[in-house]
Design an enzyme around this catalytic site. Structure first.
Site, short mmCIF file in Angstrom:
data_model
loop_
_atom_site.label_atom_id
_atom_site.label_comp_id
_atom_site.label_asym_id
_atom_site.label_seq_id
_atom_site.Cartn_x
_atom_site.Cartn_y
_atom_site.Cartn_z
N HIS A 164 -16.72 75.62 41.75
CA HIS A 164 -16.84 74.18 41.91
C HIS A 164 -18.24 73.82 41.42
CE1 HIS A 164 -13.51 73.51 45.16
NE2 HIS A 164 -13.09 73.19 43.94
N ASP B 13 -20.67 71.99 42.18
CA ASP B 13 -21.87 71.97 43.03
C ASP B 13 -22.45 73.38 43.21
OD1 ASP B 13 -19.48 72.31 44.53
OD2 ASP B 13 -20.49 71.82 46.42
N HIS B 14 -21.66 74.43 42.89
CA HIS B 14 -22.14 75.81 43.08
C HIS B 14 -22.56 76.51 41.79
CE1 HIS B 14 -21.04 76.05 47.39
NE2 HIS B 14 -20.35 75.00 47.00
N HIS C 200 -11.21 79.12 50.75
CA HIS C 200 -11.51 77.76 50.29
C HIS C 200 -10.26 77.26 49.57
CE1 HIS C 200 -14.23 74.54 49.63
NE2 HIS C 200 -14.48 74.75 48.36
N ASP D 206 -18.52 78.29 50.40
CA ASP D 206 -17.64 77.30 51.04
C ASP D 206 -16.38 78.00 51.57
OD1 ASP D 206 -19.51 75.63 50.01
OD2 ASP D 206 -18.12 74.37 48.87
N HIS E 27 -24.84 73.62 53.27
CA HIS E 27 -23.82 72.81 52.61
C HIS E 27 -23.53 71.58 53.48
CE1 HIS E 27 -19.93 72.05 50.45
NE2 HIS E 27 -20.52 72.70 49.48
ZN ZN Z 1 -19.44 73.13 47.71
#
Ligand code: ZN
Length: 299
Positions: A66, A68-69, A143, A211, A265
Site C-alpha cells: 500500500h 503509505d508503506h 491485512h 498493518d 500507524h
Molecule cells: Zn498503512
C-alpha cells in the site's frame, strides 16, 4: 555486554499523513547493520533528521504494497544513486519482485547499484537470513492485501563471568579470545571450556507488525519480546476489517509478556495522545505511542 539495538520511528502516521505524523517507516540499527522497515513517503527526510545517510541502509523490509508503506522508495533510491552508492540493496516483501520491477520502470534513471528483490511472507513464519548473532524472520499477518511483519531474533550469547575467569587464572588476551571463538582452550595442560567461565544469556527480540488485524501467531512469535511495534490505527473495534482496535493489541501484548508495546500507524482522527492512552494504559501499562523521531534503544 550485548550491542545496543537502536530503533527510530521515522513516520508514525497512517494512510493520510499530517504535519506531525509522516507515513510509516522504522529504522533499525544494530552494530554495523542499518535496516529500514517500511518506506513511506518522507522516509529519507526522516533518515536525514535521524542523522543517518541513506547510503548506509543495507536492507529494506516492506510489510505490504500500500502506497503509505512504500511510496518513499522511489526518491530514496534516487538519493542513493546520486550519492554514488555501489553496494547492492535488498528489498524484502510479499510480491517484492513484481513491485520492485514496477518501481524500476517508473523513471529514465539508470541506478548504479544492484537492486535485489526477495519475495517473502507466504508462510506463517519464514526465516529470511541468519548471521552469527541473529536471525531475521517474516511473519505472515492479516491485512486486506498480502502482508507480513518482521522480527529480529538474537541468538543466545555467552556472557563472561569475571569471578570464574579469575578462578581459572585466565586474563583478557589470546587464550580468552580462543575460548570465546572455539568453545575451549588448553592452558598449562588444563582444558577450560566456555561453559565453565561464562553463562548463556538469551538473545533479544524485536517485532514490527506493519498493518494487520490482531493476529495471534504474530503474538506467539513475539512472546517475551523486548519491543513490539504494532498497528494501532484505531481505538474502536476494526472499522475497516483491516486494522485492529488498540485495546485488543494491548490485551494480547500483556498476555504474551511483551516488555514494551509501541502503537504506531496512528489515525489522524485522534487529536490528542491521551484519547488513545486512556484506553490502552489500563490494560497494558508498558504501552507508548509512536512519534516521528522517537528513538528507543534496547540494551
Ligand atoms: Zn498503512
Amino acid at each position: 555486554m550485548p550491542v545496543p539495538i537502536e530503533i527510530t520511528i521515522l513516520g508514525s502516521g497512517s494512510a493520510i499523513p499530517t504535519l506531525k505524523r509522516g507515513h510509516p517507516a522504522v529504522l533499525m540499527h544494530r552494530a554495523g547493520d542499518y535496516f529500514l522497515l517500511d518506506c513511506g513517503e518522507g522516509a529519507q527526510l526522516g533518515l536525514e533528521k535521524a542523522g543517518v545517510s541513506p547510503v548506509r541502509i543495507d536492507k529494506i523490509f516492506i510489510t505490504h504494497w500500500h502506497a503509505d508503506h512504500f511510496a518513499g522508495l522511489l526518491p530514496l533510491l534516487e538519493t542513493m544513486h546520486l550519492n554514488r552508492r555501489t553496494a547492492p540493496l535488498e528489498i524484502y516483501g510479499p510480491d517484492a519482485k513484481r513491485f520492485v520491477n514496477d518501481i524500476r520502470d517508473l523513471s529514465y534513471w539508470s541506478i548504479g547499484f544492484r537492486l535485489i528483490a526477495r519475495d517473502c511472507g507466504r508462510r506463517q513464519y519464514e526465516k529470511l537470513f541468519s548471521t552469527s548473532d541473529y536471525e531475521m524472520w517474516a511473519i505472515k499477518t492479516k491485512h486486506n492485501v498480502p502482508s507480513c511483519g518482521y522480527a529480529l531474533l538474537e541468538k543466545p550469547h555467552w556472557a563472561i563471568d569475571v569471578k570464574k575467569l579469575k578462578k581459572f587464572g585466565l586474563e583478557p588476551g589470546p587464550d580468552l579470545r580462543k575460548v570465546k571463538s572455539k568453545g575451549k582452550v588448553k592452558v598449562k595442560n588444563i582444558t577450560i571450556r566456555l561453559s565453565q567461565i561464562a553463562v548463556q544469556m538469551p538473545g533479544r527480540k524485536f517485532v514490527y507488525s506493519g498493518d494487520t488485524l490482531v493476529h495471534r501467531p504474530l503474538f506467539k512469535f513475539a512472546k517475551g519480546a523486548e519491543l513490539l511495534i504494532h498497528d494501532g490505527t484505531f481505538i474502536e473495534p476494526a472499522l475497516t476489517h483491516a486494522h485492529p482496535s488498540s485495546d485488543q493489541v494491548a490485551r494480547l501484548a500483556k498476555q504474551y509478556g511483551i516488555k514494551k508495546l509501541v502503537l504506531t500507524h496512528l489515525s489522524r482522527r485522534y487529536r490528542t495522545e491521551s484519547e488513545i492512552l486512556r484506553v490502552v494504559r489500563p490494560i497494558f501499562k508498558n504501552t507508548i505511542l509512536a512519534r516521528d523521531g522517537l528513538k528507543i534503544t534496547l540494551r
